[in-house]
Design a protein around this motif. Structure first.
Motif, mmCIF file in Angstrom:
data_model
loop_
_atom_site.group_PDB
_atom_site.id
_atom_site.type_symbol
_atom_site.label_atom_id
_atom_site.label_comp_id
_atom_site.label_asym_id
_atom_site.label_seq_id
_atom_site.Cartn_x
_atom_site.Cartn_y
_atom_site.Cartn_z
ATOM 1 N N SER A 7 0.828 -1.448 0.311
ATOM 2 C CA SER A 7 0.102 -0.152 0.659
ATOM 3 C C SER A 7 1.166 0.960 -0.027
ATOM 4 C CB SER A 7 -1.190 -0.019 0.906
ATOM 5 O OG SER A 7 -1.749 1.507 1.653
ATOM 6 N N PRO A 8 0.912 2.116 -0.850
ATOM 7 C CA PRO A 8 1.291 3.980 -1.230
ATOM 8 C C PRO A 8 0.926 4.429 0.624
ATOM 9 C CG PRO A 8 -0.123 3.609 -2.269
ATOM 10 C CD PRO A 8 -0.199 2.068 -1.355
ATOM 11 N N ARG A 9 0.523 3.793 1.475
ATOM 12 C CA ARG A 9 0.434 5.043 2.347
ATOM 13 C C ARG A 9 1.424 4.030 3.582
ATOM 14 N NH1 ARG A 9 -3.328 6.328 4.580
ATOM 15 N NH2 ARG A 9 -1.906 7.989 5.227
ATOM 16 N N PHE A 10 1.534 3.393 3.103
ATOM 17 C CA PHE A 10 3.287 2.282 4.146
ATOM 18 C C PHE A 10 4.508 3.424 3.256
ATOM 19 C CE2 PHE A 10 -0.270 0.080 5.366
ATOM 20 C CZ PHE A 10 -0.356 0.843 6.688
ATOM 21 N N VAL A 11 5.477 4.152 3.704
ATOM 22 C CA VAL A 11 6.481 4.050 3.069
ATOM 23 C C VAL A 11 7.709 3.784 3.329
ATOM 24 C CG1 VAL A 11 4.892 6.601 2.505
ATOM 25 C CG2 VAL A 11 6.647 6.445 4.336
ATOM 26 N N PRO B 163 8.169 -2.280 -3.416
ATOM 27 C CA PRO B 163 8.480 -1.345 -3.976
ATOM 28 C C PRO B 163 9.268 -0.625 -3.594
ATOM 29 C CG PRO B 163 6.462 -1.589 -2.705
ATOM 30 C CD PRO B 163 7.601 -2.149 -1.483
ATOM 31 N N ALA B 164 10.065 -0.182 -4.781
ATOM 32 C CA ALA B 164 11.447 0.133 -5.278
ATOM 33 C C ALA B 164 11.314 1.634 -4.089
ATOM 34 C CB ALA B 164 11.311 0.550 -6.327
ATOM 35 N N THR B 165 10.335 2.612 -3.594
ATOM 36 C CA THR B 165 10.002 3.501 -3.478
ATOM 37 C C THR B 165 10.035 3.674 -1.933
ATOM 38 O OG1 THR B 165 7.645 3.480 -3.836
ATOM 39 C CG2 THR B 165 8.828 4.623 -5.416
ATOM 40 N N PHE B 166 9.703 2.268 -1.474
ATOM 41 C CA PHE B 166 9.926 2.124 0.371
ATOM 42 C C PHE B 166 11.437 1.834 0.787
ATOM 43 C CE2 PHE B 166 8.966 -0.499 3.731
ATOM 44 C CZ PHE B 166 8.496 -0.419 4.497
#
Length: 205
Positions: free
Chosen positions: A63-67, A87-90
């Motif tokens: 989920s994008p809410r968790f970074v 995810p690459a952004t996590f």
């Protein structure tokens, strides 16, 4: 926090109740539903008893809410297990100062650090040397930080408050059940700080 201008929420695994993984995931989803801020997960099983299971972390990270994650377990191998599945952004951060250089070397993104409150310039220098490929210099500077980092972790947060009091930032007062350091612990922290060059220590203004 959101109304006051916070950039994100860092939320720890629920303690005392020892929830099952599904309960932990439900807890974090409830936190995310209560704010529009991004959420950083905080896993520190030495304080919460139950850790954040790998599969629960992967489920939430979808989920994008968790970074990101602040990992306080010191489990550097977690990066090898999970990095390619996230995810690459996590962002994968460590909360363990003593193993932070190993964390970076294993592919971690950084450290949410206690010792940086005391010696920020030295910590920045470690990261800069590492990012620019000067591993020997990064290792040498990191080794200078480890004695102080170990002492701060041993009686956190009282030791950190005492260190910051020595630098003129605050009083070392604590609230129960935390009590102030005894004389021998104060001497150890003072000695560890004295062994760092003054230019690396934070300065109160």
């Amino acid at each position: 926090m959101e109304a006051a201008g916070a950039d994100a929420v860092m939320s720890v695994v629920p303690y005392y109740n020892k929830p099952m993984p599904r309960g932990t995931a439900a807890h974090f989803r409830a936190v995310a539903a209560a704010t529009t801020l991004p959420v950083i997960l905080h896993d520190i099983p030495s304080r919460t008893v139950k850790g954040l299971a790998d599969e629960t972390l992967l489920e939430l990270a979808a989920s994008p809410r968790f970074v990101g994650l602040r990992d306080g377990s010191g489990d550097v191998a977690r990066l090898a297990r999970l990095r390619s599945r996230l995810p690459a952004t996590f962002r994968m951060l460590t909360g363990d100062d003593a193993s932070s250089l190993a964390w970076l070397a294993a592919g971690g993104d950084g450290c949410s650090s206690a010792v940086t409150n005391v010696a920020p310039d030295l910590y920045v220098a470690v990261h800069r040397h590492f990012r620019e490929g000067r591993l020997y210099q990064a290792r040498e500077l990191h080794q200078r930080l480890v004695p102080l980092a170990t002492l701060l972790e041993r009686e956190h947060p009282a030791a950190l408050k005492f260190a910051l009091a020595l630098l003129g930032f605050m009083q070392p007062a604590t609230r129960l059940p935390i009590v102030q350091l005894n004389g021998s612990a104060k001497a150890e922290v003072s000695q560890a700080m004295a062994e760092l060059a003054d230019e690396y220590l934070a300065a109160a203004h």
